[in-house]
Design a protein around this motif. Structure first.
Motif, PDB file in Angstrom:
ATOM      1  N   VAL A   1       6.464  -6.941   9.252  1.00  0.00           N
ATOM      2  CA  VAL A   1       5.229  -6.224   8.901  1.00  0.00           C
ATOM      3  C   VAL A   1       5.542  -5.306   7.715  1.00  0.00           C
ATOM      4  CG1 VAL A   1       3.508  -4.561   9.678  1.00  0.00           C
ATOM      5  CG2 VAL A   1       4.361  -6.296  11.273  1.00  0.00           C
ATOM      6  N   GLN A   2       4.674  -5.355   6.724  1.00  0.00           N
ATOM      7  CA  GLN A   2       4.847  -4.504   5.537  1.00  0.00           C
ATOM      8  C   GLN A   2       3.574  -3.705   5.305  1.00  0.00           C
ATOM      9  OE1 GLN A   2       5.204  -8.129   4.921  1.00  0.00           O
ATOM     10  NE2 GLN A   2       7.218  -7.843   5.846  1.00  0.00           N
ATOM     11  N   LEU A   3       3.775  -2.455   4.870  1.00  0.00           N
ATOM     12  CA  LEU A   3       2.675  -1.600   4.472  1.00  0.00           C
ATOM     13  C   LEU A   3       2.876  -1.227   3.016  1.00  0.00           C
ATOM     14  CD1 LEU A   3       2.710  -1.293   7.637  1.00  0.00           C
ATOM     15  CD2 LEU A   3       1.811   1.005   7.273  1.00  0.00           C
ATOM     16  N   VAL A   4       1.872  -1.451   2.192  1.00  0.00           N
ATOM     17  CA  VAL A   4       1.975  -1.159   0.775  1.00  0.00           C
ATOM     18  C   VAL A   4       0.827  -0.256   0.356  1.00  0.00           C
ATOM     19  CG1 VAL A   4       2.030  -2.106  -1.558  1.00  0.00           C
ATOM     20  CG2 VAL A   4       3.120  -3.356   0.320  1.00  0.00           C
ATOM     21  N   GLU A   5       1.187   0.961  -0.112  1.00  0.00           N
ATOM     22  CA  GLU A   5       0.177   1.912  -0.581  1.00  0.00           C
ATOM     23  C   GLU A   5      -0.099   1.696  -2.069  1.00  0.00           C
ATOM     24  OE1 GLU A   5       2.787   4.563   2.254  1.00  0.00           O
ATOM     25  OE2 GLU A   5       3.150   3.106   0.662  1.00  0.00           O
ATOM     26  N   SER A   6      -1.290   2.081  -2.472  1.00  0.00           N
ATOM     27  CA  SER A   6      -1.665   2.077  -3.878  1.00  0.00           C
ATOM     28  C   SER A   6      -2.747   3.128  -4.089  1.00  0.00           C
ATOM     29  CB  SER A   6      -2.163   0.699  -4.312  1.00  0.00           C
ATOM     30  OG  SER A   6      -3.303   0.322  -3.562  1.00  0.00           O
ATOM     31  N   GLY A   7      -2.987   3.450  -5.368  1.00  0.00           N
ATOM     32  CA  GLY A   7      -4.081   4.356  -5.698  1.00  0.00           C
ATOM     33  C   GLY A   7      -3.673   5.757  -6.080  1.00  0.00           C
ATOM     34  N   GLY A   8      -2.392   6.078  -5.995  1.00  0.00           N
ATOM     35  CA  GLY A   8      -1.956   7.415  -6.386  1.00  0.00           C
ATOM     36  C   GLY A   8      -2.001   7.585  -7.895  1.00  0.00           C
ATOM     37  N   GLY A   9      -1.751   8.821  -8.333  1.00  0.00           N
ATOM     38  CA  GLY A   9      -1.743   9.090  -9.769  1.00  0.00           C
ATOM     39  C   GLY A   9      -1.909  10.555 -10.066  1.00  0.00           C
TER      40      GLY A   9
ATOM     41  N   VAL B   1      -4.354  13.562 -11.393  1.00  0.00           N
ATOM     42  CA  VAL B   1      -5.766  13.896 -11.446  1.00  0.00           C
ATOM     43  C   VAL B   1      -5.911  15.406 -11.642  1.00  0.00           C
ATOM     44  CG1 VAL B   1      -5.941  14.132  -8.938  1.00  0.00           C
ATOM     45  CG2 VAL B   1      -7.990  13.562 -10.272  1.00  0.00           C
ATOM     46  N   GLN B   2      -6.979  15.809 -12.298  1.00  0.00           N
ATOM     47  CA  GLN B   2      -7.232  17.229 -12.509  1.00  0.00           C
ATOM     48  C   GLN B   2      -7.788  17.864 -11.241  1.00  0.00           C
ATOM     49  OE1 GLN B   2      -9.783  17.596 -15.946  1.00  0.00           O
ATOM     50  NE2 GLN B   2      -8.050  17.444 -17.354  1.00  0.00           N
ATOM     51  N   PRO B   3      -7.582  19.164 -11.091  1.00  0.00           N
ATOM     52  CA  PRO B   3      -8.190  19.852  -9.942  1.00  0.00           C
ATOM     53  C   PRO B   3      -9.697  19.602  -9.891  1.00  0.00           C
ATOM     54  CG  PRO B   3      -6.615  21.295 -11.022  1.00  0.00           C
ATOM     55  CD  PRO B   3      -6.748  20.072 -11.897  1.00  0.00           C
ATOM     56  N   GLY B   4     -10.188  19.357  -8.691  1.00  0.00           N
ATOM     57  CA  GLY B   4     -11.592  19.027  -8.500  1.00  0.00           C
ATOM     58  C   GLY B   4     -11.891  17.548  -8.576  1.00  0.00           C
ATOM     59  N   GLY B   5     -10.906  16.768  -8.975  1.00  0.00           N
ATOM     60  CA  GLY B   5     -11.099  15.326  -9.111  1.00  0.00           C
ATOM     61  C   GLY B   5     -10.933  14.582  -7.801  1.00  0.00           C
ATOM     62  N   SER B   6     -11.005  13.254  -7.901  1.00  0.00           N
ATOM     63  CA  SER B   6     -10.943  12.397  -6.718  1.00  0.00           C
ATOM     64  C   SER B   6      -9.952  11.267  -6.923  1.00  0.00           C
ATOM     65  CB  SER B   6     -12.318  11.785  -6.431  1.00  0.00           C
ATOM     66  OG  SER B   6     -13.268  12.787  -6.144  1.00  0.00           O
ATOM     67  N   LEU B   7      -9.401  10.813  -5.822  1.00  0.00           N
ATOM     68  CA  LEU B   7      -8.580   9.611  -5.784  1.00  0.00           C
ATOM     69  C   LEU B   7      -8.869   8.886  -4.481  1.00  0.00           C
ATOM     70  CD1 LEU B   7      -5.001  10.764  -6.956  1.00  0.00           C
ATOM     71  CD2 LEU B   7      -6.532   9.205  -8.174  1.00  0.00           C
ATOM     72  N   ARG B   8      -8.669   7.571  -4.494  1.00  0.00           N
ATOM     73  CA  ARG B   8      -8.796   6.785  -3.281  1.00  0.00           C
ATOM     74  C   ARG B   8      -7.498   6.022  -3.064  1.00  0.00           C
ATOM     75  NH1 ARG B   8     -12.170   1.351  -1.843  1.00  0.00           N
ATOM     76  NH2 ARG B   8     -12.765   1.845   0.310  1.00  0.00           N
ATOM     77  N   LEU B   9      -6.805   6.339  -1.994  1.00  0.00           N
ATOM     78  CA  LEU B   9      -5.585   5.643  -1.642  1.00  0.00           C
ATOM     79  C   LEU B   9      -5.903   4.458  -0.736  1.00  0.00           C
ATOM     80  CD1 LEU B   9      -3.201   8.627  -0.806  1.00  0.00           C
ATOM     81  CD2 LEU B   9      -3.743   7.618  -3.031  1.00  0.00           C
ATOM     82  N   SER B  10      -5.123   3.390  -0.898  1.00  0.00           N
ATOM     83  CA  SER B  10      -5.243   2.217  -0.038  1.00  0.00           C
ATOM     84  C   SER B  10      -3.881   1.899   0.556  1.00  0.00           C
ATOM     85  CB  SER B  10      -5.733   1.002  -0.834  1.00  0.00           C
ATOM     86  OG  SER B  10      -7.004   1.236  -1.384  1.00  0.00           O
ATOM     87  N   CYS B  11      -3.885   1.289   1.737  1.00  0.00           N
ATOM     88  CA  CYS B  11      -2.661   0.868   2.396  1.00  0.00           C
ATOM     89  C   CYS B  11      -2.919  -0.489   3.031  1.00  0.00           C
ATOM     90  CB  CYS B  11      -2.244   1.886   3.442  1.00  0.00           C
ATOM     91  SG  CYS B  11      -0.873   1.373   4.491  1.00  0.00           S
ATOM     92  N   ALA B  12      -2.319  -1.518   2.475  1.00  0.00           N
ATOM     93  CA  ALA B  12      -2.515  -2.878   2.970  1.00  0.00           C
ATOM     94  C   ALA B  12      -1.391  -3.245   3.932  1.00  0.00           C
ATOM     95  CB  ALA B  12      -2.539  -3.851   1.802  1.00  0.00           C
ATOM     96  N   VAL B  13      -1.780  -3.731   5.103  1.00  0.00           N
ATOM     97  CA  VAL B  13      -0.825  -4.147   6.129  1.00  0.00           C
ATOM     98  C   VAL B  13      -0.749  -5.668   6.118  1.00  0.00           C
ATOM     99  CG1 VAL B  13      -0.199  -4.008   8.565  1.00  0.00           C
ATOM    100  CG2 VAL B  13      -1.509  -2.152   7.508  1.00  0.00           C
ATOM    101  N   SER B  14       0.463  -6.212   6.043  1.00  0.00           N
ATOM    102  CA  SER B  14       0.624  -7.663   6.006  1.00  0.00           C
ATOM    103  C   SER B  14       1.813  -8.074   6.869  1.00  0.00           C
ATOM    104  CB  SER B  14       0.820  -8.139   4.567  1.00  0.00           C
ATOM    105  OG  SER B  14       2.012  -7.596   4.024  1.00  0.00           O
ATOM    106  N   GLY B  15       1.912  -9.393   7.104  1.00  0.00           N
ATOM    107  CA  GLY B  15       3.011  -9.903   7.923  1.00  0.00           C
ATOM    108  C   GLY B  15       2.501 -10.438   9.241  1.00  0.00           C
TER     109      GLY B  15
END
Length: 120
Positions: free
Chosen positions: A1-9, A11-25
């Motif tokens: 089983v593997q978990l892979v995150e994405s979506g980081g980076g 960003v300025q204060p007040g901004g938004s990000l959406r993280l994802s974590c895909a589970v496979s295997g």
């Protein structure tokens, strides 16, 4: 089983990000899923969790700003982060309790982490 995150980076204060974590295997069922964060010099800490039934919990510092969700058809966990603050800067890790086969046990797996930096 593997978990892979994405979506980081960055960003300025007040901004938004959406993280994802895909589970496979080899997956029979995915139970509770969680997001943790670890800031420099600090221990890894729970940010939010979501059960298989969709019940959620958050630490006080992110309530009203972060939203955890999951898409079980895609075996993917999400963290919508709004109104980001510099103190949210950390490496974010996902974690999931997974049953790999009908007769197997439930084990907890971790992703490799994704960096979130909130700075002007």
């Amino acid at each position: 089983v593997q978990l892979v995150e994405s979506g980081g980076g960055l960003v300025q204060p007040g901004g938004s990000l959406r993280l994802s974590c895909a589970v496979s295997g080899s997956i029979f069922n995915v139970y509770t899923m969680r997001w943790y964060h670890q800031a420099p010099g600090k221990e890894r800490a729970l940010v939010a969790g979501i059960t298989g039934a969709g019940n959620t919990n958050y630490i006080d510092s992110v309530k009203g700003r972060f939203t955890i969700s999951r898409d079980d058809a895609k075996n993917t966990l999400y963290l919508q982060m709004d109104s980001l603050k510099p103190e949210d800067t950390a490496v974010y890790y996902c974690n999931a309790d997974v049953k790999g086969s009908p007769d197997g046990g439930i084990f907890t797996y971790w992703g490799q982490g994704t960096q979130v930096t909130v700075s002007s």
